[in-house]
Design a protein around this motif. Sequence first.
Motif, short mmCIF file in Angstrom:
data_model
loop_
_atom_site.label_atom_id
_atom_site.label_comp_id
_atom_site.label_asym_id
_atom_site.label_seq_id
_atom_site.Cartn_x
_atom_site.Cartn_y
_atom_site.Cartn_z
N ALA A 139 5.31 -81.30 56.24
CA ALA A 139 4.28 -81.25 57.01
C ALA A 139 4.63 -80.47 58.37
O ALA A 139 3.88 -79.58 58.90
N ALA A 140 5.68 -81.00 59.00
CA ALA A 140 6.32 -80.24 60.37
C ALA A 140 6.66 -78.77 59.92
O ALA A 140 6.24 -78.17 60.77
N LYS A 141 7.43 -78.73 58.98
CA LYS A 141 8.15 -77.50 58.93
C LYS A 141 7.30 -76.54 58.36
O LYS A 141 7.00 -75.18 58.56
N MET A 142 6.39 -77.09 57.31
CA MET A 142 5.39 -76.04 56.50
C MET A 142 4.12 -75.51 56.85
O MET A 142 3.52 -74.83 56.47
N LEU A 143 3.61 -76.47 58.03
CA LEU A 143 2.45 -76.29 58.49
C LEU A 143 2.09 -76.21 59.93
O LEU A 143 2.03 -75.43 60.34
N LEU A 144 2.85 -77.26 60.55
CA LEU A 144 2.68 -77.28 61.97
C LEU A 144 3.56 -76.33 62.70
O LEU A 144 3.22 -75.78 63.42
N PHE A 145 4.82 -76.22 62.33
CA PHE A 145 5.81 -75.25 62.84
C PHE A 145 5.22 -73.99 62.77
O PHE A 145 5.47 -73.24 63.94
N PRO A 146 5.04 -73.25 61.81
CA PRO A 146 4.82 -71.97 61.74
C PRO A 146 3.13 -71.65 62.59
O PRO A 146 3.29 -70.58 63.08
N ILE A 147 2.31 -72.40 62.47
CA ILE A 147 1.31 -72.12 63.15
C ILE A 147 1.45 -72.42 64.61
O ILE A 147 1.00 -71.66 65.55
N GLY A 148 2.46 -73.47 64.89
CA GLY A 148 2.69 -73.32 66.27
C GLY A 148 3.52 -72.27 67.02
O GLY A 148 3.31 -71.96 68.02
N LEU A 149 4.68 -71.84 65.92
CA LEU A 149 5.30 -70.68 66.34
C LEU A 149 4.32 -69.57 66.51
O LEU A 149 4.41 -68.70 67.88
N TYR A 150 3.37 -69.18 65.74
CA TYR A 150 2.45 -68.01 65.99
C TYR A 150 1.59 -68.22 67.14
O TYR A 150 1.40 -67.34 67.78
N ALA A 151 1.02 -69.52 67.47
CA ALA A 151 0.47 -69.67 68.71
C ALA A 151 1.20 -69.24 69.91
O ALA A 151 0.78 -68.96 70.88
N LEU A 152 2.29 -69.67 69.77
CA LEU A 152 3.40 -69.67 71.23
C LEU A 152 3.70 -67.91 71.24
O LEU A 152 3.48 -67.52 72.55
N LEU A 153 3.90 -67.41 70.10
CA LEU A 153 4.14 -66.03 70.29
C LEU A 153 3.02 -65.01 70.59
O LEU A 153 3.38 -63.96 71.11
N ALA A 154 1.86 -65.39 70.00
CA ALA A 154 0.48 -64.42 70.03
C ALA A 154 -0.50 -64.93 71.10
O ALA A 154 -0.99 -64.13 71.58
N TRP A 155 -0.37 -66.12 71.44
CA TRP A 155 -1.63 -66.70 72.33
C TRP A 155 -1.01 -67.08 73.70
O TRP A 155 -1.97 -67.80 74.40
N THR A 156 0.08 -67.06 73.95
CA THR A 156 0.52 -67.62 75.32
C THR A 156 1.07 -66.21 76.17
O THR A 156 1.42 -65.13 75.50
N PRO A 157 1.19 -66.34 77.46
CA PRO A 157 1.94 -65.13 78.22
C PRO A 157 3.46 -64.85 77.70
O PRO A 157 3.66 -63.63 77.97
N LEU A 158 3.97 -65.59 76.63
CA LEU A 158 5.09 -65.16 76.20
C LEU A 158 5.13 -64.01 75.46
O LEU A 158 5.96 -62.99 75.04
N ALA A 159 3.81 -63.81 74.86
CA ALA A 159 3.67 -62.60 74.04
C ALA A 159 3.84 -61.31 74.59
O ALA A 159 4.47 -60.25 74.25
N GLY A 160 3.26 -61.07 75.94
CA GLY A 160 3.63 -59.95 76.74
C GLY A 160 5.08 -59.83 77.04
O GLY A 160 5.33 -58.65 77.50
#
Length: 337
Positions: free
Chosen positions: A255-276
């Motif tokens: 559950a952590a690896k295949m659901l929570l982590f990829p969605i969380g990683l996408y959110a971190l990279l695409a929806w936070t200031p880190l994306a810029g």
Amino acid sequence: MGQFGVVVGQLVGFLIMLMVGYGCVRLKFYGTVALNGMCSLLLNVLIPVLVFSNAVDGTDRADLAANWGVMLLTAVMYALLALAFFVLAWALRLRAERGRVFQAALIFGNAGFLGIPLIMALFPDRGAIYVALMSIVDQAILWTYGVYLCEPIAKPSPGAGGEAGNGSKTAVPRPSFASRAAGLLRRFVNPAFIGVMIALALILAGVRVPGLILKPLHTIGGMATPMSLIYLGGLFATTRWWSVLRRYELYVGLAAKMLLFPIGLYALLAWTPLAGLLPATHDMIVMIALIAGLPTMTTIAMFTGRRSNMPEYATGFVLVSTLFSLVSLAVVSSVIL
């Protein structure tokens, strides 16, 4: 829906090929010896040829310069995976070899067997260069940290560092720096990594591989995906993988690896200031999020098997996570695509 439909179509094809492999073994068309040969052919020929032929086909130095952010994203992904599952193994009180193999099974996804066809189908124009650049970091970490996690923990020999049987202290010689460096370099001498390096060298040198040579290489590499899934399906019929179903960490980890982590990683990279701040396009972020959610790499089971270090535990993670990926990748894709 276009890209999501591509992922779903790929997953349906994966399921059919898994069932073919399972049926062939159950019907006794072939057995363990043939599966071992298929595994060797995949790791040593088909996957390296697939990566090489796709990487050099129309790619030049400008493509490398424009897409180097893939390497950075891959390094970030592995750093976060290593940290997350080190902490999770500690929280679940998984110690010694069990904790290490648990981490290896959830850090390293099956990019070779499942990730490459997904990336190539989703990004036909840039998929080849994405795969080549990702593979540099992926192979470097796999053949160093991955091998380390799959090694059994050395037990002190009787009398080592203390009193020996005759009352004298036993000195355990430490390997020299040169021997340790040579051992580390030997871990990189594998066909997949060599194929990536040759492809990059040709691209940097501006050498174009003739189409007369590329065409048969593409045909050979195209065999990698169906054979890999037929091989994995065969493992279901020949391995006592079901013992892992009694392990509570399997369900938490998947559950952590295949659901929570990829969605969380996408959110971190695409929806936070880190994306810029990152030199990465949205396609690169989607690609790395899908790679982060892949099932356990088959090579982890091979690493543990060669040292008899909980091989059935690792193989169980490979097989159960592969089945779970048919659902989890669809869920992740529906969120990020």
